[in-house]
Design a protein around this motif. Structure first.
Motif, PDB file in Angstrom:
ATOM      1  N   VAL A 188      21.782  18.286  39.083  1.00 55.83           N
ATOM      2  CA  VAL A 188      23.040  17.757  39.656  1.00 55.83           C
ATOM      3  C   VAL A 188      23.951  17.393  38.488  1.00 55.83           C
ATOM      4  O   VAL A 188      23.513  16.799  37.501  1.00 55.83           O
ATOM      5  CB  VAL A 188      22.777  16.512  40.537  1.00 55.83           C
ATOM      6  CG1 VAL A 188      24.087  15.862  40.951  1.00 55.83           C
ATOM      7  CG2 VAL A 188      21.988  16.904  41.761  1.00 55.83           C
ATOM      8  N   PHE A 189      25.226  17.786  38.609  1.00 58.20           N
ATOM      9  CA  PHE A 189      26.211  17.494  37.556  1.00 58.20           C
ATOM     10  C   PHE A 189      27.203  16.435  38.062  1.00 58.20           C
ATOM     11  O   PHE A 189      27.828  16.634  39.101  1.00 58.20           O
ATOM     12  CB  PHE A 189      26.998  18.762  37.183  1.00 58.20           C
ATOM     13  CG  PHE A 189      26.128  19.844  36.615  1.00 58.20           C
ATOM     14  CD1 PHE A 189      25.754  19.825  35.289  1.00 58.20           C
ATOM     15  CD2 PHE A 189      25.667  20.886  37.417  1.00 58.20           C
ATOM     16  CE1 PHE A 189      24.944  20.824  34.766  1.00 58.20           C
ATOM     17  CE2 PHE A 189      24.868  21.882  36.897  1.00 58.20           C
ATOM     18  CZ  PHE A 189      24.498  21.865  35.564  1.00 58.20           C
ATOM     19  N   SER A 190      27.300  15.340  37.326  1.00 57.82           N
ATOM     20  CA  SER A 190      28.273  14.285  37.700  1.00 57.82           C
ATOM     21  C   SER A 190      29.416  14.300  36.687  1.00 57.82           C
ATOM     22  O   SER A 190      29.175  14.325  35.480  1.00 57.82           O
ATOM     23  CB  SER A 190      27.616  12.913  37.676  1.00 57.82           C
ATOM     24  OG  SER A 190      26.462  12.950  38.489  1.00 57.82           O
ATOM     25  N   HIS A 191      30.628  14.295  37.219  1.00 59.37           N
ATOM     26  CA  HIS A 191      31.811  14.410  36.348  1.00 59.37           C
ATOM     27  C   HIS A 191      31.984  13.144  35.497  1.00 59.37           C
ATOM     28  O   HIS A 191      32.072  12.041  36.026  1.00 59.37           O
ATOM     29  CB  HIS A 191      33.052  14.633  37.210  1.00 59.37           C
ATOM     30  CG  HIS A 191      34.169  15.251  36.440  1.00 59.37           C
ATOM     31  ND1 HIS A 191      35.474  15.060  36.764  1.00 59.37           N
ATOM     32  CD2 HIS A 191      34.166  16.077  35.366  1.00 59.37           C
ATOM     33  CE1 HIS A 191      36.228  15.720  35.917  1.00 59.37           C
ATOM     34  NE2 HIS A 191      35.447  16.360  35.070  1.00 59.37           N
ATOM     35  N   VAL A 192      32.039  13.358  34.211  1.00 59.94           N
ATOM     36  CA  VAL A 192      32.120  12.209  33.292  1.00 59.94           C
ATOM     37  C   VAL A 192      33.576  11.744  33.121  1.00 59.94           C
ATOM     38  O   VAL A 192      33.845  10.604  32.760  1.00 59.94           O
ATOM     39  CB  VAL A 192      31.501  12.590  31.913  1.00 59.94           C
ATOM     40  CG1 VAL A 192      31.673  11.477  30.910  1.00 59.94           C
ATOM     41  CG2 VAL A 192      30.036  12.901  32.091  1.00 59.94           C
TER      42      VAL A 192
END
Ligand code: ADP
Length: 638
Positions: free
Chosen positions: A310-314
């Motif tokens: 899962v990629f969380s926007h930084v």
């Protein structure tokens, strides 16, 4: 906290230009340091906190996505195994009854089952890997009778009893999840049942998720992704052997399998990573960001060799950190302003205190000086008072002397008049003698009316003598010199009365020109008479021996003054006389006649009234003395 440069003792206003510049520079540097420090620290702390928060959220999402994926797959987990319960299926496999009604029946059954379950396809293979019955038996691209022994799931199922495999269909190129189970009867394994499940539904729901996610299989090939572009890309490079195997097993049906291009930026705790996701193709539409800096979190999917990432926007963390840093900067500015104002106020108070102290010192000094001056002044005042008292005493003495002088002058005049007055008294006295002698004789004769007549005459003579002595007495008395309203005509008349005998003797004619009898002067009447007697006496002296001496008295009002002129027709004043006219003891008269005090005393008297006395020659001959004295406000009306 950076300390304020408050140690400068001088107030700002008293600083020199370079000092002020230095202080300003120090303030600006302090402010910049404060803002920079606060912003940087807040940014770092905020970012760390944000990342930690993001990691927690990411982990939560990971769990959520994994659970839903697991649930989706698990729905079909026992599907292939349950086919082993079907007698027809086992018979078909055991007998290898290819193209028989049994095979057709089983295919029909599988077709119905496939439709009901909503799976992609269901089929059974014999132990050699040949498809004996399949749900898609009716379709032209059906793989009925095909040899699928090359498929890894087949082999794995035979070896281990079950297999899970993601792959792309060889006939229709349809990606799917293969669940395979070995089927056995009492004699042993008879074949393999396969259920191909589509994860398309799940994938669609993923398209709307906030954080992009992907599932990579054991080879690192992305088999499921919320971003369509990512599908069938690889997370790590594939070596030649692996590619060769893929060609053989047709697992990805000869797809290109390009790398996704995820760039690792930094590793974080708990296996998380900061990564940069590549740009996606223009056809990819997403509400949420899918490229840029992301926090990548991965976990294996239980029961599969796959990994869910899962990629969380930084960026939002960075933005929030930047916002907080800006707020901290503003806060720092506010704190700085408050501290600055507090400091300024402190300085101001200190300056004011110093100023007040200086003022107090100046005040004390002034008071001391004032006290000293006052002492000096009172000493001077006492001296002055003593001097004034001394002066007053001297003046009194002088005044007394003056009064004495005036009196002496008056007595001198009386002395001059004495002969005339004695003569004046002699006549009535002789008449009295005669009348009283005659009165006796007439009384003897009994001539009473004549006696009465004589007595009346005697009374008249006595009255006349009384008047004369009265005038003399009044002239001789010592006057106070205090000014009072004096009718000018009265004073002139009195003076002329005193000189009556002399006037008569000299045969002088007195011409009076007074505009009215109402001229009133403000002076001492007795002294005014003394002045007039002096002036008229001098005029008579000057005209002595003349046949028809003429004396002119004129008076007029000139503003606040009365101007009285005494003019004679004598020889006038020589230059020498004019030069010494008012000097005491200056006289041109014989010894015993003149004392030379008349004019100086007269001038002194007039001066005391606030007036002037001047002597000059008349243009037409003779001397003229002009007397100017203050007029009284009061006008006489009788
Ligand atoms: P005294 O009459 O005793 O001499 P005064 O002071 O009255 O003293 O006068 C001073 C002198 O001024 C006189 O001696 C006289 O020479 C001169 N003088 C005063 N009045 C007249 C006048 N009307 N005409 C000419 N000379 C005058």
């Amino acid at each position: 906290m950076v300390p304020f440069p408050d140690s400068a003792p001088a107030p700002l206003s008293a600083m020199s230009a370079p000092q002020r510049l230095l202080r300003l520079l120090a303030l600006v540097c302090t402010l910049a340091l404060l803002i920079g420090g606060a912003s940087y620290t807040t940014f770092r702390v905020s970012q760390a906190m944000g990342l930690a928060e993001l990691q927690a959220t990411g982990r939560h999402r990971l769990d959520l996505y994994a659970t839903s994926l697991e649930r989706e797959i698990d729905k079909y987990a026992y599907f292939p195994t349950t086919l082993g319960l079907e007698r027809d299926v086992l018979d078909l496999l055991a007998r290898d009854a290819r193209d028989t009604p049994l095979a057709k029946r089983v295919s029909l059954y599988l077709e119905q089952l496939n439709e009901r379950a909503g799976t992609l396809s269901i089929y059974v293979l014999d132990t050699r890997g040949t498809v004996l019955a399949t749900s898609n038996w009716r379709r032209p691209d059906s793989f009925l009778g095909e040899d699928l022994s090359f498929r890894p799931y087949f082999r794995e199922a035979l070896e281990t009893g079950s297999s899970r495999f993601f792959g792309i269909g060889t006939t229709r190129g349809e990606p799917g999840y293969y669940l395979a189970s070995a089927l056995a009867n009492a004699q042993g394994t008879v074949g393999v049942a396969v259920v191909k499940v589509s994860l398309e539904q799940l994938e669609k729901s993923w398209a709307t998720v906030e954080a992009p996610a992907l599932v990579a299989d054991e080879n690192g090939v992305v088999i499921l992704a919320s971003v369509p572009d990512w599908k069938f890309t690889t997370l790590r490079p594939l070596d030649e052997t692996t590619r060769h195997t893929f060609d053989r097993t047709q697992q990805y049906n000869r797809r290109a399998l390009n790398p996704l291009g995820v760039k690792e930026i930094a590793p974080l705790d708990h296996g998380a990573q900061l990564v940069r996701l590549p740009r996606v193709g223009p056809e990819t539409v997403s509400v949420f960001p899918v490229t840029g800096k992301f926090l990548a979190q991965a976990q294996p999917l239980p029961g599969t060799p796959w990994n869910l990432t899962v990629f969380s926007h930084v960026e939002q963390v960075r933005e929030m950190a930047a916002n907080r840093a800006a707020l901290a900067g503003i806060g720092a500015v506010l704190v700085f302003i408050v501290l600055f104002m507090f400091n300024e106020r402190r300085r101001h108070l200190r300056d004011r205190l110093a100023a007040r102290e200086a003022l107090q010192r100046a005040h004390d000094e002034l008071e001391r000086k004032v006290e000293a001056r006052t002492a000096a002044l009172s000493a001077a005042n006492a001296r002055l008072q003593a001097e004034v008292a001394e002066r007053i005493r001297a003046e009194r003495t002088l005044r007394a002397a003056q009064d004495e002088l005036v009196q002496a002058g008056k007595l001198a005049v009386i002395g001059q008049l004495a002969a005339g007055i004695a003569h004046e008294l002699n006549q009535p006295l002789a008449a009295l003698r005669t009348l009283s002698g005659n009165a006796g004789k007439f009384l003897d004769r009994g001539d009473l009316p004549t006696v009465r007549g004589n007595l009346g005459r005697i009374a008249q003579l006595v009255d006349r003598m009384g008047t004369l002595t009265g005038q003399l007495k009044s002239f001789a008395r010592k006057s106070s010199g205090r000014p009072q309203p004096v009718v000018l005509q009265q004073a002139i008349d009195n003076a002329l009365a005193l000189l009556e005998q002399r006037l008569r003797q000299s045969g002088a004619r007195v011409e009076q020109t007074l505009p009215s009898a109402d001229l009133v002067a403000l002076c001492d009447p007795n002294r005014l008479e003394q002045v007039l007697v002096n002036l008229i006496g001098n005029a008579l002296d000057a005209m002595a021996g003349q046949d028809a001496p003429r004396l002119e008295l004129t008076a007029e009002q000139a503003g606040a003054l009365l101007r009285l002129r005494v003019r004679d027709h004598g020889p006038g004043l020589s230059d020498e006389v004019r030069a010494h006219l008012f000097e005491p003891f200056f006289t041109t008269k014989e010894a015993g006649v003149g004392l030379g005090l008349g004019l100086p005393i007269s001038a002194g008297i007039v001066h005391d009234f606030g007036g002037t006395l001047a002597g000059d020659n008349h243009p037409e001959g003779g001397a003229v003395f002009t007397l100017e004295i203050p007029a009284a406000d009061e006008i006489r009306h009788d």
